[in-house]
Design a protein around this motif. Structure first.
Motif, PDB file in Angstrom:
ATOM      1  N   ASN A  19      48.334 -30.530  53.445  1.00 19.93           N
ATOM      2  CA  ASN A  19      49.190 -29.301  53.136  1.00 19.93           C
ATOM      3  C   ASN A  19      48.388 -28.250  52.394  1.00 19.93           C
ATOM      4  O   ASN A  19      49.013 -27.495  51.624  1.00 19.93           O
ATOM      5  CB  ASN A  19      50.210 -29.858  52.263  1.00 19.93           C
ATOM      6  CG  ASN A  19      51.001 -30.962  52.839  1.00 19.93           C
ATOM      7  OD1 ASN A  19      51.336 -30.626  54.267  1.00 19.93           O
ATOM      8  ND2 ASN A  19      51.631 -31.900  51.998  1.00 19.93           N
ATOM      9  N   ASN A  20      47.070 -27.981  52.781  1.00 18.23           N
ATOM     10  CA  ASN A  20      46.280 -26.640  52.278  1.00 18.23           C
ATOM     11  C   ASN A  20      46.101 -25.885  53.521  1.00 18.23           C
ATOM     12  O   ASN A  20      45.415 -26.039  54.339  1.00 18.23           O
ATOM     13  CB  ASN A  20      45.089 -27.316  51.948  1.00 18.23           C
ATOM     14  CG  ASN A  20      45.053 -27.606  50.328  1.00 18.23           C
ATOM     15  OD1 ASN A  20      45.832 -27.200  49.646  1.00 18.23           O
ATOM     16  ND2 ASN A  20      44.260 -28.797  49.927  1.00 18.23           N
ATOM     17  N   VAL A  72      43.325 -26.156  56.468  1.00 19.72           N
ATOM     18  CA  VAL A  72      41.622 -25.973  56.360  1.00 19.72           C
ATOM     19  C   VAL A  72      41.191 -26.964  56.974  1.00 19.72           C
ATOM     20  O   VAL A  72      39.961 -26.547  57.733  1.00 19.72           O
ATOM     21  CB  VAL A  72      41.655 -25.983  54.693  1.00 19.72           C
ATOM     22  CG1 VAL A  72      40.104 -26.074  54.555  1.00 19.72           C
ATOM     23  CG2 VAL A  72      42.165 -24.730  54.041  1.00 19.72           C
ATOM     24  N   GLU A  73      41.659 -28.081  57.371  1.00 20.99           N
ATOM     25  CA  GLU A  73      40.851 -29.141  58.177  1.00 20.99           C
ATOM     26  C   GLU A  73      40.748 -28.534  59.685  1.00 20.99           C
ATOM     27  O   GLU A  73      39.807 -28.946  60.152  1.00 20.99           O
ATOM     28  CB  GLU A  73      41.693 -30.365  58.018  1.00 20.99           C
ATOM     29  CG  GLU A  73      41.378 -31.223  56.668  1.00 20.99           C
ATOM     30  CD  GLU A  73      42.325 -30.585  55.601  1.00 20.99           C
ATOM     31  OE1 GLU A  73      43.404 -29.872  55.827  1.00 20.99           O
ATOM     32  OE2 GLU A  73      42.098 -30.909  54.619  1.00 20.99           O
ATOM     33  N   ASP A  74      41.812 -28.057  60.089  1.00 20.58           N
ATOM     34  CA  ASP A  74      41.979 -27.411  61.597  1.00 20.58           C
ATOM     35  C   ASP A  74      40.539 -26.209  61.569  1.00 20.58           C
ATOM     36  O   ASP A  74      39.909 -26.306  62.667  1.00 20.58           O
ATOM     37  CB  ASP A  74      43.067 -26.932  61.880  1.00 20.58           C
ATOM     38  CG  ASP A  74      43.979 -27.897  62.189  1.00 20.58           C
ATOM     39  OD1 ASP A  74      43.712 -28.810  62.545  1.00 20.58           O
ATOM     40  OD2 ASP A  74      45.382 -27.240  62.081  1.00 20.58           O
ATOM     41  N   GLY A 124      32.496 -21.115  53.183  1.00 19.34           N
ATOM     42  CA  GLY A 124      32.315 -21.014  51.797  1.00 19.34           C
ATOM     43  C   GLY A 124      33.818 -21.213  51.295  1.00 19.34           C
ATOM     44  O   GLY A 124      33.710 -22.139  50.122  1.00 19.34           O
ATOM     45  N   ASP A 125      34.715 -20.797  51.909  1.00 27.01           N
ATOM     46  CA  ASP A 125      36.205 -20.879  51.551  1.00 27.01           C
ATOM     47  C   ASP A 125      36.387 -22.413  51.591  1.00 27.01           C
ATOM     48  O   ASP A 125      37.142 -22.871  50.715  1.00 27.01           O
ATOM     49  CB  ASP A 125      37.022 -19.948  52.183  1.00 27.01           C
ATOM     50  CG  ASP A 125      36.720 -18.484  51.739  1.00 27.01           C
ATOM     51  OD1 ASP A 125      36.452 -18.014  50.688  1.00 27.01           O
ATOM     52  OD2 ASP A 125      36.992 -17.918  52.875  1.00 27.01           O
ATOM     53  N   CYS A 126      36.097 -22.818  52.911  1.00 32.70           N
ATOM     54  CA  CYS A 126      36.492 -24.239  52.981  1.00 32.70           C
ATOM     55  C   CYS A 126      35.675 -25.232  52.158  1.00 32.70           C
ATOM     56  O   CYS A 126      36.574 -26.353  51.705  1.00 32.70           O
ATOM     57  CB  CYS A 126      35.993 -24.540  54.709  1.00 32.70           C
ATOM     58  SG  CYS A 126      37.027 -23.867  55.692  1.00 32.70           S
ATOM     59  N   LEU A 170      35.152 -24.610  63.038  1.00 31.15           N
ATOM     60  CA  LEU A 170      33.975 -23.771  62.676  1.00 31.15           C
ATOM     61  C   LEU A 170      32.995 -24.751  63.342  1.00 31.15           C
ATOM     62  O   LEU A 170      31.577 -24.158  63.795  1.00 31.15           O
ATOM     63  CB  LEU A 170      33.825 -23.689  61.203  1.00 31.15           C
ATOM     64  CG  LEU A 170      34.834 -22.811  60.592  1.00 31.15           C
ATOM     65  CD1 LEU A 170      34.579 -22.686  58.904  1.00 31.15           C
ATOM     66  CD2 LEU A 170      34.681 -21.291  60.925  1.00 31.15           C
ATOM     67  N   ILE A 171      32.883 -25.992  63.251  1.00 31.56           N
ATOM     68  CA  ILE A 171      32.168 -27.040  63.439  1.00 31.56           C
ATOM     69  C   ILE A 171      31.702 -26.845  64.920  1.00 31.56           C
ATOM     70  O   ILE A 171      30.615 -26.802  65.482  1.00 31.56           O
ATOM     71  CB  ILE A 171      32.042 -28.284  62.811  1.00 31.56           C
ATOM     72  CG1 ILE A 171      31.923 -28.365  61.517  1.00 31.56           C
ATOM     73  CG2 ILE A 171      31.121 -29.437  63.761  1.00 31.56           C
ATOM     74  CD1 ILE A 171      32.501 -29.474  60.966  1.00 31.56           C
TER      75      ILE A 171
END
Length: 154
Positions: A89-90, A40-42, A71-73, A47-48
Motif C-alpha cells: 500500500n505504498n 513502489v514495488e512495481d 533513490g526515492d525507492c 527500473l530493474i
C-alpha cells in the motif's frame, strides 16, 4: 609540453551550421512512465527490468506530475524497514518528487549540460503544451557531444 592556443577557423574551413544542437533532437521520446497509483514495488521491478534509474510520473492526460527515482525507492524501503512497517500500500504518489524542474526542448545541448552541472540532476523532463513529450538525461548529452565531436561548436 607547452600549451597551444586556439587559433580559430582557418581560411577555407567551413562551419557546419546544419548540425543540430537542440535538446529536442537528442532527448528520449519513447519513455517508460509511471502512474501515481502504482506501488513502489512495481516501480522497482520496472527500473530493474529496463535498467533505468528513474522516470516521470504522469496522470491520465499525460501531464507531468512528478518523478520517481531509485533513490526515492531506496528511501521508502529504508524507512519501512526502520519503522518496521509493511511495504504494501505504498503508492508512488507518497514517494515521488512533486516539484519537478523541466527544460525547454529548444535549449542548446551545451546549455542543458551546464544546467545538469548546476542542479546535480540525472534527467530533465521536456513538457510542451502541458504534456510530457520527452526526457533528456546526462547520457543523452554525452551521446550528443560524441556525435558533434570534431565539429565547430557555437
Amino acid at each position: 609540453m607547452g600549451i597551444k592556443s586556439f587559433e580559430g577557423p582557418r581560411k577555407g574551413q567551413q562551419l557546419d551550421t546544419n548540425q543540430s544542437l537542440k535538446v529536442s533532437d537528442y532527448m528520449t521520446r519513447d519513455l517508460i512512465t509511471f502512474k501515481s497509483t502504482q506501488s513502489v514495488e512495481d516501480v522497482i521491478d520496472t527500473l530493474i527490468k529496463h535498467k533505468i534509474s528513474g522516470g516521470p510520473v504522469v496522470n491520465d492526460k499525460n501531464e507531468l506530475i512528478g518523478i520517481i527515482s531509485e533513490g526515492d525507492c531506496i528511501k521508502q524501503i529504508s524507512d519501512s524497514r526502520y519503522y518496521n512497517m509493511p511495504t504494501e500500500n505504498n503508492s508512488v504518489e507518497k514517494h515521488m518528487v512533486k516539484n519537478v524542474e523541466t527544460i525547454d526542448g529548444n535549449l542548446n545541448v551545451f546549455d542543458a549540460a551546464a544546467k545538469f552541472l548546476e542542479s546535480k540532476r540525472r534527467r530533465f523532463p521536456i513538457v510542451e503544451d502541458g504534456k510530457l513529450v520527452g526526457q533528456i538525461s546526462q547520457k543523452d548529452i554525452l551521446k550528443a557531444a560524441m556525435q558533434l565531436k570534431g565539429h565547430n561548436w557555437k
